[in-house]
Design an enzyme around this catalytic site. Structure first.
Site, PDB file in Angstrom:
ATOM      1  CE  LYS A  74      -3.664   4.899  -1.811  1.00  9.27           C
ATOM      2  NZ  LYS A  74      -4.687   5.542  -2.655  1.00  9.27           N
ATOM      3  CE1 TYR A  91      -4.009   2.049   0.519  1.00 12.30           C
ATOM      4  CE2 TYR A  91      -2.719   3.187   2.191  1.00 12.30           C
ATOM      5  CZ  TYR A  91      -3.837   3.121   1.379  1.00 12.30           C
ATOM      6  OH  TYR A  91      -4.772   4.125   1.427  1.00 12.30           O
TER       7      TYR A  91
HETATM    8  P1  NAD Z   1     -13.733   2.666   0.173  1.00 11.25           P
HETATM    9  O1  NAD Z   1     -13.345   1.244   0.202  1.00 11.25           O
HETATM   10  O2  NAD Z   1     -14.838   3.144   1.050  1.00 11.25           O
HETATM   11  O3  NAD Z   1     -14.077   3.109  -1.334  1.00 11.25           O
HETATM   12  C1  NAD Z   1     -13.253   2.740  -2.401  1.00 11.25           C
HETATM   13  C2  NAD Z   1     -14.112   2.636  -3.646  1.00 11.25           C
HETATM   14  O4  NAD Z   1     -13.226   2.269  -4.730  1.00 11.25           O
HETATM   15  C3  NAD Z   1     -15.203   1.574  -3.565  1.00 11.25           C
HETATM   16  O5  NAD Z   1     -16.448   2.107  -3.977  1.00 11.25           O
HETATM   17  C4  NAD Z   1     -14.723   0.490  -4.520  1.00 11.25           C
HETATM   18  O6  NAD Z   1     -15.786  -0.214  -5.170  1.00 11.25           O
HETATM   19  C5  NAD Z   1     -13.895   1.290  -5.507  1.00 11.25           C
HETATM   20  N1  NAD Z   1     -12.929   0.469  -6.239  1.00 11.25           N
HETATM   21  C6  NAD Z   1     -12.118  -0.499  -5.739  1.00 11.25           C
HETATM   22  N2  NAD Z   1     -11.409  -1.059  -6.732  1.00 11.25           N
HETATM   23  C7  NAD Z   1     -11.765  -0.416  -7.877  1.00 11.25           C
HETATM   24  C8  NAD Z   1     -11.384  -0.547  -9.228  1.00 11.25           C
HETATM   25  N3  NAD Z   1     -10.495  -1.486  -9.641  1.00 11.25           N
HETATM   26  N4  NAD Z   1     -11.947   0.277 -10.144  1.00 11.25           N
HETATM   27  C9  NAD Z   1     -12.878   1.196  -9.754  1.00 11.25           C
HETATM   28  N5  NAD Z   1     -13.292   1.342  -8.504  1.00 11.25           N
HETATM   29  C10 NAD Z   1     -12.738   0.546  -7.566  1.00 11.25           C
HETATM   30  O7  NAD Z   1     -12.375   3.450   0.479  1.00 11.25           O
HETATM   31  P2  NAD Z   1     -12.085   4.975   0.958  1.00 11.25           P
HETATM   32  O8  NAD Z   1     -11.640   4.917   2.361  1.00 11.25           O
HETATM   33  O9  NAD Z   1     -13.178   5.885   0.540  1.00 11.25           O
HETATM   34  O10 NAD Z   1     -10.772   5.246   0.089  1.00 11.25           O
HETATM   35  C11 NAD Z   1     -10.758   6.092  -1.056  1.00 11.25           C
HETATM   36  C12 NAD Z   1      -9.310   6.407  -1.393  1.00 11.25           C
HETATM   37  O11 NAD Z   1      -8.698   7.081  -0.289  1.00 11.25           O
HETATM   38  C13 NAD Z   1      -8.445   5.164  -1.644  1.00 11.25           C
HETATM   39  O12 NAD Z   1      -7.529   5.427  -2.692  1.00 11.25           O
HETATM   40  C14 NAD Z   1      -7.705   4.997  -0.337  1.00 11.25           C
HETATM   41  O13 NAD Z   1      -6.479   4.305  -0.497  1.00 11.25           O
HETATM   42  C15 NAD Z   1      -7.493   6.438   0.065  1.00 11.25           C
HETATM   43  N6  NAD Z   1      -7.245   6.634   1.492  1.00 11.25           N
HETATM   44  C16 NAD Z   1      -8.177   6.275   2.434  1.00 11.25           C
HETATM   45  C17 NAD Z   1      -7.888   6.474   3.781  1.00 11.25           C
HETATM   46  C18 NAD Z   1      -8.862   6.097   4.866  1.00 11.25           C
HETATM   47  O14 NAD Z   1      -8.488   6.172   6.052  1.00 11.25           O
HETATM   48  N7  NAD Z   1     -10.087   5.738   4.571  1.00 11.25           N
HETATM   49  C19 NAD Z   1      -6.650   7.020   4.168  1.00 11.25           C
HETATM   50  C20 NAD Z   1      -5.734   7.374   3.181  1.00 11.25           C
HETATM   51  C21 NAD Z   1      -6.044   7.182   1.842  1.00 11.25           C
END
Ligand code: NAD
Length: 261
Positions: free
Chosen positions: A164, A160
């Site tokens: 990132k 991850y």
């Molecule tokens: P989440 O799991 O709630 O949502 C992610 C979405 O991406 C889902 O709707 C899923 O269906 C979609 N997805 C997954 N694989 C896919 C693909 N191959 N093609 C298209 N869509 C796809 O996650 P989140 O927490 O909302 O995360 C969103 C972004 O933020 C991600 O990139 C994650 O790495 C990043 N992020 C999240 C956090 C956190 O604490 N939640 C922290 C840092 C970064």
């Protein structure tokens, strides 16, 4: 929700992974501020539900099935956006997965899956987004990285973090190239800390003691709480809007102070 005077009024945005969490909140916020939004996600039904919700609230939205790892899906999604709304000004490369495993145990297959979604997916979004934006005179690309794209995080996060971190430098290099080419396309990254979304709940749920895991995350945030999806939506809104006209190649850290330590 229709807002002709909003901060991104008249613009067309595509948000990947917008069926859930940060992507959903971002799409809804952009729509509130006047953008027409394409809700793009590998899960078609929840993506459609988000688009329907935005339309019911008076905004403009369409849904599209997009697997960000697939070149042809991106071509179709961009074409759909242009067909539905006439152009594409904003791409938010938000789709991501938090799978992984400790560095000495993760399989090559699992490593490649994380890279495919989190890094190939962003590369393809920047590439096809930029091509579309060149056709309409410019735009803004916002890539969702993480604090894990700036510092190493232990406990099964090597793939991850690598993906990132790749997004962080892909963003900077793409910003420079697109500036040199005088495209009027800006590229920036947003770096969330621990945000309350289904992804984070999934990670917490995997731990032996979920309450302790949640408490440790809250403790890791100097501000004293987990982030809300709207904290990221507001950051993306700024970078997507013309308010950020002089901002490209930057990393906007939205993490309650985690990275400041
Ligand atoms: P989440 O799991 O709630 O949502 C992610 C979405 O991406 C889902 O709707 C899923 O269906 C979609 N997805 C997954 N694989 C896919 C693909 N191959 N093609 C298209 N869509 C796809 O996650 P989140 O927490 O909302 O995360 C969103 C972004 O933020 C991600 O990139 C994650 O790495 C990043 N992020 C999240 C956090 C956190 O604490 N939640 C922290 C840092 C970064």
């Amino acid at each position: 929700m229709a807002n002709d005077m909003g901060r991104v009024a008249g613009k067309v945005a595509l948000v990947s992974g917008a069926a859930s969490g940060l992507g959903k909140a971002t799409a809804e916020r952009l729509a509130q501020e006047g953008a027409a939004v394409v809700i793009a996600d590998i899960r078609a039904e929840p993506a459609q539900a988000v688009a329907d919700g935005i339309r019911r609230a008076g905004g403009r939205a369409a849904a599209c099935k997009l697997d960000v790892t697939q070149d042809e899906d991106w071509q179709a999604a961009v074409a759909d956006a242009e067909r539905a709304f006439g152009k594409l000004d904003i791409v938010v490369n938000n789709a991501g997965i938090a799978d992984g495993g400790w560095i000495h145990k993760i399989s090559l297959e699992d490593w490649r899956r994380v890279m495919a979604v989190n890094l190939d997916g962003v590369f393809l979004g920047v590439k096809h987004g930029a091509e579309a934006m060149k056709r309409c005179g410019g735009g803004s690309i916002v890539n969702i990285s993480s604090v894990a794209g700036l510092v190493g995080i232990a406990e099964g996060s090597s793939a991850y973090c690598a993906s990132k971190g790749g997004v962080t430098l892909l963003t900077r290099a793409a910003a420079l190239e697109l500036a040199l080419l005088k495209t009027n396309i800006r590229v920036n990254s947003v770096h969330p800390g621990f945000m309350q979304t289904p992804m984070l709940e999934g990670i917490i749920g995997l731990s032996r003691d979920p309450d302790a895991a949640r408490a440790a995350m809250v403790k890791g945030e100097p501000i004293g709480r987990l982030g809300e999806a709207r904290d990221i939506a507001n950051a993306v809104l700024y970078l997507a809007s013309d308010e950020a006209a002089f901002v490209t190649g930057t990393q906007l850290v939205v993490d309650g102070g985690f990275y400041a330590k």
